[in-house]
Write an enzyme that holds these catalytic residues in place. Structure first.
Site, PDB file in Angstrom:
ATOM      1  N   GLU A  95     130.434  25.077  -1.296  1.00 45.79           N
ATOM      2  CA  GLU A  95     131.524  26.013  -1.582  1.00 45.79           C
ATOM      3  C   GLU A  95     131.027  27.266  -2.295  1.00 45.79           C
ATOM      4  OE1 GLU A  95     131.655  22.773  -2.213  1.00 45.79           O
ATOM      5  OE2 GLU A  95     133.224  22.088  -0.853  1.00 45.79           O
ATOM      6  N   HIS A 122     142.427  15.904  -5.185  1.00 44.41           N
ATOM      7  CA  HIS A 122     142.757  16.421  -3.857  1.00 44.41           C
ATOM      8  C   HIS A 122     144.211  16.876  -3.799  1.00 44.41           C
ATOM      9  CE1 HIS A 122     138.912  14.990  -2.515  1.00 44.41           C
ATOM     10  NE2 HIS A 122     139.170  15.083  -1.248  1.00 44.41           N
TER      11      HIS A 122
HETATM   12  C1  LIG Z   1     133.403  19.479  -3.112  1.00 43.60           C
HETATM   13  C2  LIG Z   1     133.952  18.921  -1.842  1.00 43.60           C
HETATM   14  N1  LIG Z   1     133.833  19.648  -0.721  1.00 43.60           N
HETATM   15  C3  LIG Z   1     134.306  19.168   0.445  1.00 43.60           C
HETATM   16  C4  LIG Z   1     134.910  17.951   0.508  1.00 43.60           C
HETATM   17  C5  LIG Z   1     135.467  17.414   1.841  1.00 43.60           C
HETATM   18  N2  LIG Z   1     134.638  16.280   2.260  1.00 43.60           N
HETATM   19  C6  LIG Z   1     134.971  15.011   1.978  1.00 43.60           C
HETATM   20  S1  LIG Z   1     133.813  13.918   2.471  1.00 43.60           S
HETATM   21  C7  LIG Z   1     132.884  15.148   3.141  1.00 43.60           C
HETATM   22  C8  LIG Z   1     131.618  14.849   3.864  1.00 43.60           C
HETATM   23  C9  LIG Z   1     130.634  14.218   2.983  1.00 43.60           C
HETATM   24  O1  LIG Z   1     129.537  13.863   3.743  1.00 43.60           O
HETATM   25  P1  LIG Z   1     128.468  12.894   3.159  1.00 43.60           P
HETATM   26  O2  LIG Z   1     128.147  13.306   1.770  1.00 43.60           O
HETATM   27  O3  LIG Z   1     127.358  12.833   4.110  1.00 43.60           O
HETATM   28  O4  LIG Z   1     129.217  11.484   3.061  1.00 43.60           O
HETATM   29  P2  LIG Z   1     129.786  10.584   4.256  1.00 43.60           P
HETATM   30  O5  LIG Z   1     131.203  10.957   4.468  1.00 43.60           O
HETATM   31  O6  LIG Z   1     128.944  10.819   5.445  1.00 43.60           O
HETATM   32  O7  LIG Z   1     129.690   9.186   3.763  1.00 43.60           O
HETATM   33  C10 LIG Z   1     133.464  16.386   2.935  1.00 43.60           C
HETATM   34  C11 LIG Z   1     132.880  17.656   3.366  1.00 43.60           C
HETATM   35  C12 LIG Z   1     135.030  17.240  -0.698  1.00 43.60           C
HETATM   36  N3  LIG Z   1     135.634  16.061  -0.749  1.00 43.60           N
HETATM   37  N4  LIG Z   1     134.512  17.742  -1.847  1.00 43.60           N
END
Ligand SMILES: Cc1ncc(C[n+]2csc(CCOP(=O)(O)OP(=O)(O)O)c2C)c(N)n1
Ligand SMILES: Cc1ncc(C[n+]2csc(CCOP(=O)(O)OP(=O)(O)O)c2C)c(N)n1
Ligand SMILES: [Mg+2]
Ligand SMILES: [Mg+2]
Lengths: 343, 340, 340, 343
Positions: free
Chosen positions: B62, B131
């Site tokens: 972000e 959220h």
């Molecule tokens: C600071 C923030 N930015 C964006 C999000 C939206 N978001 C939730 S899970 C996710 C993906 C995370 O990917 P990863 O760390 O690889 O975990 P996975 O879901 O693959 O287990 C995103 C972008 C969030 N929750 N928090």
């Protein structure tokens, strides 16, 4: 775009049964049961999502069970473990009660977070699970701080931070790596690299698919292993923890895996993800961590299929009981809203 | 949707299309743009129409991606950075507040971060404390930022266009609870953001209700109900939170003598209190028939469990009962009516 | 300094020593702790006395180091993380607002981030827009954070101690413009932060002046001047901005009928407006002899050039003239005096 | 604690005159003059600080002049350069007028930022200097965005981001590296590694003194050179820019150096810095980038000392004139305060 992970990220590879030689059968069965439990809990939650009973956003870890189970195998309840948005497995692998998890995702007062958190905010203090939250990267420096506390306590405990490949794009995670390195903090970074962050394939987000390069840049000990081989995960964890528990700073475990379900919820979400193809999901299911361990045990004639089936049924039965109890739990009371704001 | 109406989310989409069609210097970046998920139906397949070079999905960064938008804006572009939840913008506060808001001023008016930061309020559905936030008051506190919150379908489109065409950094906040609202839409007229202020959505004489974004919509619903009960409220949609203009509101309260401010956010140092303070500072107190009242969230993070959620968020009936109570305070009313 | 008085900065230092001497679980981290620079004379050589393990200088990582403090606080420690300028805390907002403020609530009261975040207001001296901010209103907006701003020497020490001994995340904000103020100090009494509220620094009957941190100090100075001119003002030092308690202020305004709120920060959605809104919401408007007034910064980032700085910040004479003007509004006064 | 930089961070090494072979004398003299100009400007500002005329916090770059001059040698005014709290050299090396800089640090309306910024907030748009700010790491993603704009423009321009070793501890900088890599953005990262962040030696802050490891982790082309050798800096810049201008993504230049003055202000600040010792300052002064180039030219008999001295005097005279003019500039007007908030 570098495919630095090689076979680790290639679902056609590493599908063989797990080599169980050198392991005690009793232990292996416990490990199997943990993974099976997690899988079944997730399947039940998927059902509760589909039936509309679970309303909170739930990120299932189906396909990734070996990681938490392998890591937790070498943890103790005085360690301090922190999770993410996708933490059912982290909680359960440490011994968190399925009933409390069900109650939590159902928004009930007997939930592990008293119904205040839902799926994305889990607490299991007595098992060493100090909290999970869905802000990506949010818990990584917190786990480092918990490791610092452990270092000050001087009993050889460690902090543990689970996070994903996507979290490696958050700057704070890199700050946390450096802080752990410079203060020689006993913390285990567990990067669950499932090659996706929500809908985005790793190759659309980073110039290499290998997350350990960031740990190496920070001079942190690294192990990169197949995340669908629970014994490899356990062994790598053991190696890294040995150093940390002696006060030799952090370790970084990169475990490569794939999630079978969509990013959130119960669906497969094929093609919701950019580059998420049905054929990949099918291929990855051949690398099922549970089936591979089971086959390893069957091949070695430690257990046969009927014994496994009986065990699985037992687990299912316990879970049905847990769900029913969870559903009987009351909802939070209105005063809870204000009572928990301050200590 | 009838043939003539369009939804709030589609109005946002049409704002994007208008900008991308007519202004080469507009491009968009943010998380989720190559997926239908995050941004509801408000940016459907933009990347197919305009290409992935103009509709850039980003890594989970972000702060970095906001900085990238600022940098491009300093070089003649008008980027829109989309944060699918305002909560995630907490990662980007340095770039928004220390950088975007201040570069024009601290470099003597020679640099203009002409980016638009779209932050979506996305809550309810047991999403929980991290959220569900609505941080409009924070952005309104910062000189150098313009802050807009459209509550109507046409504003959803038109304020987006005005934001992007502004040479200042603009925080454009939309609320997913409004996405399905429908309205007929006039053809686009490009507006100058600096000239836009609060708007009287409905005239009335008994009390003034000020709402912000979703709460402005709720205020309109409540006003209709009150009218059926013989209470004629004037509803003002604040629309622009920074720089905030209160003349319209003051004029209204001078007329009605009663003020209710509704904001779906926390109370302490929030927009609702700001409106009240601005009004009472500038309006002779003799015009007030009763103490102004605000309707805001409880002082607690958002709970997850639906059992608590349903009382946490502001309901229209809660607003209505506050209004009725304010009107019913006959003692104050009659006494002060003599004064006016 | 006479033998009995001690300065504000030394009082902070003595608060640190008290905590470090008496509570093993207290440790400190932040930028500049191994150097006299950043933190003025308020943490002199602590690392020599208590060792570098308890006084940890950090890399330039505000977000990460704040997170580290949170993590340690969840495991039985009471860390104090020092941010030598509030401006730098913009890098750490996720940890402060999404994490520290919410963990207790969203985990059902089972996790308590018992850290203290010391943010220093450090401005003037042509430091410019990114090195001059006072963001107390932001923190006050967030449920789950406690926010304190000591204005007196004894509060500088005692509120620090109370903050660190609180089981909640506390934002402790001190202002370098207060560092040389001197006072006699009583022995430490450990206070419970939840029981501390606004304090009447001086009683009066003509008007109520509320100040916050440095502006509370200025308000006392102004009150003394006004008294010489026959105006008796009641000065209230807000002290705790969140959760904010306004009963004392309401009682005072009920008596005086006039309210001036001084806050050395921006106006829009700020603490000063909050105090006004809270008062008018709860106080019958008939008690007001005049419209409340706030004295705040212009709606602009801090300029660098001293030529602009000197008019940008709030002067005591500006506060005084606002008060005099408020008193001089005889028309309103006489009319409303009948009502009271 | 790793001393990975080897000789580059050892002040006893690399003190020889610069090898000027292969360079045109006219160019070398221009380069010399730029460095000398910067040194003299800083010395004058130091005097103005000591006399109390300059009040804004000023971070001097004495000893680090070769970096900005070497980098700028290959820049054009359509490139987009961003600085830090320590940016006098960045501004001047691109052709920014000393008079405007003096006026700015004196808080005058003719300053390069109209007196609104002071030393820490400089603007020189017509030279390609788009802004400097003192929030550590703050401009790094912004420079990436400017590079993205250059890529969209398609004229081969680049973004340039100056930052320090301390900035590498800010997470956002790592986000910026990844973003530049994944979008293949033409941006030159110039890490001025002076081994300190305010009072803190690099070894107290990071597990290695070599910053390029972060760029490597992001698969960015790296050059690590002696920051006190202006020709080495220029050459490394040229190599990296060649690729970027063709659209092949970012480059990372790590230039190792040392500041002669304290972190902020005119004093030496010996021992204010943890591990900042007088003997180190003395040693580093032997690696003076200006003297080394001058000696290189003298040794090759391209110029003699008296010619250099005459040149230096000329520069001094010009600067005195600039200062006097700057002092005559009016202060900002009161309406400037509100007029610049919005466009
Ligand atoms: C600071 C923030 N930015 C964006 C999000 C939206 N978001 C939730 S899970 C996710 C993906 C995370 O990917 P990863 O760390 O690889 O975990 P996975 O879901 O693959 O287990 C995103 C972008 C969030 N929750 N928090
Ligand atoms: C976000 C932020 N944190 C802390 C500071 C205080 N600070 C100013 S300069 C500096 C050191 C920067 O070191 P480096 O990046 O190596 O640059 P150098 O001063 O060595 O040129 C620090 C910590 C700041 N200005 N901004
Ligand atoms: Mg992932
Ligand atoms: Mg440095």
């Amino acid at each position: 775009m570098n495919y630095d992970l090689g076979d680790l990220s290639n679902p056609a590879k590493l599908t063989d049964p797990i080599d169980v030689s050198g392991w005690n059968t009793g232990e292996l069965i416990e490990i199997y049961k943990k993974m099976r439990l997690i899988r079944n809990v997730e399947d039940e939650i998927a059902r509760l999502i589909n039936s509309g009973e679970v309303k909170c956003p739930s990120h299932l870890c189906v396909g990734q069970e070996a990681i938490a189970v392998g890591v937790s195998y070498h943890l103790r309840n005085t360690d301090r473990v922190f999770g993410t948005h996708r933490s059912h497995s982290h909680y359960l692998a440490l011994g968190g009660e399925p009933k409390s998890l069900f109650a939590e995702v159902l928004g009930r007062r007997d939930g592990c977070s008293k119904g205040m958190g839902g799926s994305m905010h889990l607490f299991g203090g007595k098992h060493g699970f100090l909290g999970s939250v869905p802000i990506v990267g949010g818990t990584v420096p917190i786990a480092v701080g918990a490791g610092l506390a452990a270092k000050k306590d001087g009993h050889g405990d460690v902090g543990v931070s689970y996070f994903g490949d996507g979290a490696c794009e958050e700057g704070v995670v890199h700050e946390a790596f450096n802080l752990a390195a410079i203060y020689e903090i006993p913390v285990l970074f567990v990067c669950e690299n499932n090659l996706f962050a929500s809908h985005m394939d790793i190759h659309l987000r980073q110039p290499s698919d290998r997350m350990s390069r960031f740990a190496e840049a920070n001079r942190i000990n690294v192990q990169t292993v197949d995340g669908n081989d629970v014994l490899a995960v356990a062994k790598a964890t053991e190696t890294l923890l040995e150093k940390s528990r002696k006060g030799n700073g952090p370790g970084f475990l990169e475990v490569v895996t794939y999630r079978w379900k969509g990013h959130v919820g119960a669906a497969d979400d094929v093609d919701v993800g950019v580059l998420r193809k049905e054929k990949d999901i099918i291929a990855w299911k051949k690398r099922d961590p549970i089936q591979r361990l089971r086959q390893g045990l069957v091949n070695q004639r430690k257990m046969d299929d009927s014994e496994f089936n009986a065990m699985d049924r037992e687990i299912s039965k316990d879970l049905m009981r847990a769900i029913n109890e969870a559903k009987k739990s009351p909802y939070p009371e209105q005063n809870d809203l204000l009572d928990y704001v301050y200590a | 949707m009838t043939s003539k109406t369009i939804s709030y989310s589609n109005a946002i989409q049409s704002g994007f299309c208008y900008l991308l069609d007519n202004f080469e210097e507009v491009f968009v970046l943010g998380q989720g743009l190559w997926s239908p998920w995050y941004v509801g139906q408000s940016m459907r397949e933009l990347e197919v129409t305009y290409g992935r070079e103009r509709i850039m999905d980003t890594p989970v960064s972000e702060q970095g991606s906001t900085g990238v938008a600022i940098g491009a804006s300093l070089c003649g572009y008008r980027p829109i950075i989309v944060h699918p939840r305002i909560d995630f913008m907490l990662m980007a506060m340095d770039q928004i507040v220390n950088q975007a808001a201040k570069w024009s001023h601290m470099l003597g008016g020679q640099a203009h971060p002409s980016l638009t930061i779209r932050g979506i309020v996305n809550r309810g559905g047991e999403q929980g404390a991290q959220h569900s936030q609505a941080l409009q008051s924070w952005f309104a506190h910062i000189p150098g930022l313009r802050v807009v919150m459209p509550s109507t379908v046409s504003d959803a489109r038109d304020l987006l266009i005005a934001s992007v065409l502004s040479d200042d950094p603009v925080i454009y906040i939309d609320d997913r609870w409004l996405y399905d609202n429908e309205e007929e839409l006039e053809p686009v007229v490009e507006l100058s953001l600096g000239k836009i202020g609060p708007k009287i959505s409905q005239e009335g004489t008994d009390l003034t209700i000020v709402g912000i974004g979703h709460s402005a919509y709720q205020s309109r619903v409540v006003a209709a109900r009150l009218r059926e009960n013989g209470i004629y409220s004037e509803v003002i949609d604040l629309r622009v939170l920074n720089p905030m203009r209160v003349e319209t509101i003051i004029r209204s309260v001078r007329k009605t003598g009663r003020l209710v401010v509704v904001d779906g956010a926390w109370s302490n140092c929030g927009v609702a209190g700001e409106v009240i303070a601005s009004v009472v500072e500038k309006l002779d107190v003799q015009f007030l028939k009763a103490s102004p009242v605000r309707v805001t969230l409880p002082s607690a993070p958002a709970p997850s469990s639906g059992a608590l959620e349903k009382n946490y968020y502001i309901s229209e009936s809660r607003i209505a009962s506050v209004c009725v109570k304010l009107m019913g305070d006959k003692k104050v009313t009659s006494k002060l009516e003599r004064v006016v």
